[in-house]
Design a protein around this motif. Structure first.
Motif, PDB file in Angstrom:
ATOM      1  N   TYR A 270       0.088   8.855   1.370  1.00  0.00           N
ATOM      2  CA  TYR A 270      -0.958   8.121   0.647  1.00  0.00           C
ATOM      3  C   TYR A 270      -0.381   7.465  -0.609  1.00  0.00           C
ATOM      4  O   TYR A 270      -0.786   6.360  -0.991  1.00  0.00           O
ATOM      5  CB  TYR A 270      -2.104   9.050   0.279  1.00  0.00           C
ATOM      6  N   ALA A 271       0.596   8.142  -1.226  1.00  0.00           N
ATOM      7  CA  ALA A 271       1.221   7.602  -2.435  1.00  0.00           C
ATOM      8  C   ALA A 271       1.946   6.291  -2.168  1.00  0.00           C
ATOM      9  O   ALA A 271       2.110   5.472  -3.075  1.00  0.00           O
ATOM     10  CB  ALA A 271       2.180   8.631  -3.032  1.00  0.00           C
ATOM     11  N   VAL A 272       2.399   6.084  -0.925  1.00  0.00           N
ATOM     12  CA  VAL A 272       3.042   4.808  -0.566  1.00  0.00           C
ATOM     13  C   VAL A 272       2.072   3.657  -0.805  1.00  0.00           C
ATOM     14  O   VAL A 272       2.423   2.630  -1.399  1.00  0.00           O
ATOM     15  CB  VAL A 272       3.505   4.825   0.909  1.00  0.00           C
ATOM     16  N   PHE A 273       0.828   3.837  -0.353  1.00  0.00           N
ATOM     17  CA  PHE A 273      -0.179   2.788  -0.518  1.00  0.00           C
ATOM     18  C   PHE A 273      -0.590   2.646  -1.980  1.00  0.00           C
ATOM     19  O   PHE A 273      -0.830   1.539  -2.463  1.00  0.00           O
ATOM     20  CB  PHE A 273      -1.391   3.096   0.359  1.00  0.00           C
ATOM     21  N   ALA A 274      -0.668   3.786  -2.678  1.00  0.00           N
ATOM     22  CA  ALA A 274      -0.997   3.739  -4.100  1.00  0.00           C
ATOM     23  C   ALA A 274       0.071   2.961  -4.868  1.00  0.00           C
ATOM     24  O   ALA A 274      -0.241   2.113  -5.703  1.00  0.00           O
ATOM     25  CB  ALA A 274      -1.130   5.154  -4.650  1.00  0.00           C
ATOM     26  N   ASP A 275       1.329   3.242  -4.564  1.00  0.00           N
ATOM     27  CA  ASP A 275       2.431   2.588  -5.264  1.00  0.00           C
ATOM     28  C   ASP A 275       2.463   1.084  -4.994  1.00  0.00           C
ATOM     29  O   ASP A 275       2.821   0.289  -5.863  1.00  0.00           O
ATOM     30  CB  ASP A 275       3.758   3.229  -4.846  1.00  0.00           C
ATOM     31  N   ARG A 276       2.093   0.693  -3.777  1.00  0.00           N
ATOM     32  CA  ARG A 276       2.060  -0.732  -3.423  1.00  0.00           C
ATOM     33  C   ARG A 276       0.855  -1.444  -4.021  1.00  0.00           C
ATOM     34  O   ARG A 276       0.771  -2.668  -4.008  1.00  0.00           O
ATOM     35  CB  ARG A 276       1.997  -0.894  -1.898  1.00  0.00           C
ATOM     36  N   GLY A 277      -0.113  -0.675  -4.500  1.00  0.00           N
ATOM     37  CA  GLY A 277      -1.339  -1.275  -5.005  1.00  0.00           C
ATOM     38  C   GLY A 277      -2.296  -1.667  -3.898  1.00  0.00           C
ATOM     39  O   GLY A 277      -3.109  -2.575  -4.063  1.00  0.00           O
ATOM     40  N   THR A 278      -2.207  -0.971  -2.759  1.00  0.00           N
ATOM     41  CA  THR A 278      -3.080  -1.283  -1.615  1.00  0.00           C
ATOM     42  C   THR A 278      -4.013  -0.123  -1.267  1.00  0.00           C
ATOM     43  O   THR A 278      -4.457  -0.006  -0.134  1.00  0.00           O
ATOM     44  CB  THR A 278      -2.238  -1.649  -0.377  1.00  0.00           C
ATOM     45  N   ALA A 279      -4.285   0.735  -2.238  1.00  0.00           N
ATOM     46  CA  ALA A 279      -5.189   1.867  -2.012  1.00  0.00           C
ATOM     47  C   ALA A 279      -6.553   1.613  -2.644  1.00  0.00           C
ATOM     48  O   ALA A 279      -7.251   2.540  -3.050  1.00  0.00           O
ATOM     49  CB  ALA A 279      -4.588   3.150  -2.576  1.00  0.00           C
ATOM     50  N   GLY A 280      -6.948   0.337  -2.709  1.00  0.00           N
ATOM     51  CA  GLY A 280      -8.225  -0.019  -3.311  1.00  0.00           C
ATOM     52  C   GLY A 280      -9.425   0.423  -2.500  1.00  0.00           C
ATOM     53  O   GLY A 280     -10.519   0.572  -3.033  1.00  0.00           O
ATOM     54  N   GLU A 281      -9.225   0.617  -1.186  1.00  0.00           N
ATOM     55  CA  GLU A 281     -10.289   1.102  -0.314  1.00  0.00           C
ATOM     56  C   GLU A 281      -9.793   2.379   0.363  1.00  0.00           C
ATOM     57  O   GLU A 281      -9.208   2.322   1.452  1.00  0.00           O
ATOM     58  CB  GLU A 281     -10.660   0.047   0.735  1.00  0.00           C
TER      59      GLU A 281
END
Length: 310
Positions: A270-281
């Motif tokens: 999940y941190a991969v998406f957070a780091d990319r800035g794609t965890a908005g949803e």
């Protein structure tokens, strides 16, 4: 021969009523209802999920929490209708678009806000009703003012997730473990702050257009928060898993300890998406990423085996 005039008013009225009902349901955010599955968290952690009484009670709690959350969405959209009409995306919301009149949204939201705690008092127990009342009051305060207060907005949204995880245990009279509360609370803070971080990254230079408070956060601060929260959640889960009292002598494998690997992998993924800035949803990340889904299923299987072995 004169043709009889067609009467279209009843059909138009029916269509209008259907449109209103559809708009109310859309305003209640059905996609967000998946969050309320968290009501099973405490009973599952205690190994008291699979009984007819537990399943029936949890179904009731899920419905009541969904009603409470829907009340907040309806009142929030009614309150923000004027501002939403000026937003390129939010103007399509049923209340802002005029599909659901503002007074109707307030009325339906108000009724649900009263019925949810009242239903909990009748169908569950006083503690469940008290928690639902606190949830509604806190979320309405968030809609009115708290969402504009730095840091407090993160705490309120995180607490909402924690309340979802607690209410199932309260409804069934299950003691809530300190490790369960810490892991759930910081896990929720991880996802909430990662969501804010992603929104901030994606709206660089125009953050105020979607969420005014984003202009007061820095991406560095939000990154610090989600990294701190992830670390604490992992540590708390590992401390819980390593407790000797939870390992049964009849267990073929230490499933409780083995589940740490899957939990940590899920956080790292999940941190991969957070780091990319794609965890908005968050719901899209959880439901659409196959690797994360597989890791989640592996963790769920290990956790279930650990609960069975207790």
């Amino acid at each position: 021969m004169l043709e009889r005039p067609q009467v279209v008013e009843p059909e138009t009225g029916t269509r209008r009523r259907r449109g209103l009902a559809s708009g109310i349901v859309r305003t209640a955010r059905p996609r967000q209802w998946v969050k309320n599955v968290l009501v099973v968290a405490a009973p599952a952690a205690a190994g008291e999920l699979f009984s007819w009484h537990a399943l029936t009670q949890l179904a009731v709690v899920f419905a009541l929490f969904t009603a409470a959350a829907s009340a907040v969405y309806l009142i929030n959209d009614a309150r923000d209708a004027e501002a939403d009409r000026a937003h390129p995306v939010k103007r399509n919301r049923p209340v802002a678009a005029g599909q659901v009149p503002v007074p109707v949204a307030y009325a339906v939201g108000g009724v649900l806000a009263v019925l949810a705690p009242a239903g909990a008092a009748l169908l569950c127990n006083p503690m469940t009703a008290l928690l639902l009342t606190a949830y509604v009051a806190m979320q309405l305060a968030y809609c009115v003012s708290l969402k504009h207060v730095l840091v407090v907005d993160l705490v309120v949204v995180t607490t909402g997730f924690l309340m979802r995880a607690m209410i199932g245990g309260l409804a069934l009279g299950i003691p809530l473990s300190r490790w369960f509360l810490i892991t759930t609370g910081f896990g929720a803070l991880f996802m909430v702050s990662a969501k804010r971080y992603s929104e901030s990254v994606q709206m660089v230079g125009k953050a105020g257009a979607t969420r005014a408070l984003l202009t007061e956060y820095t991406t560095g601060y939000l990154r610090f928060v989600w990294q701190l929260a992830a670390g604490v959640a992992v540590l708390a889960y590992c401390l819980w898993a390593m407790e000797e009292g939870g390992v049964a002598s009849s267990s073929l494998l230490p499933w409780r300890q083995l589940s740490m690997a899957a939990f940590i992998l899920a956080v790292l993924r999940y941190a991969v998406f957070a780091d990319r800035g794609t965890a908005g949803e968050p719901e899209d990340v959880v439901l659409k990423d196959r690797a994360l889904a597989v890791i989640g299923l592996v963790w769920l299987a290990m956790y279930a085996l650990a609960v069975v072995d207790w």
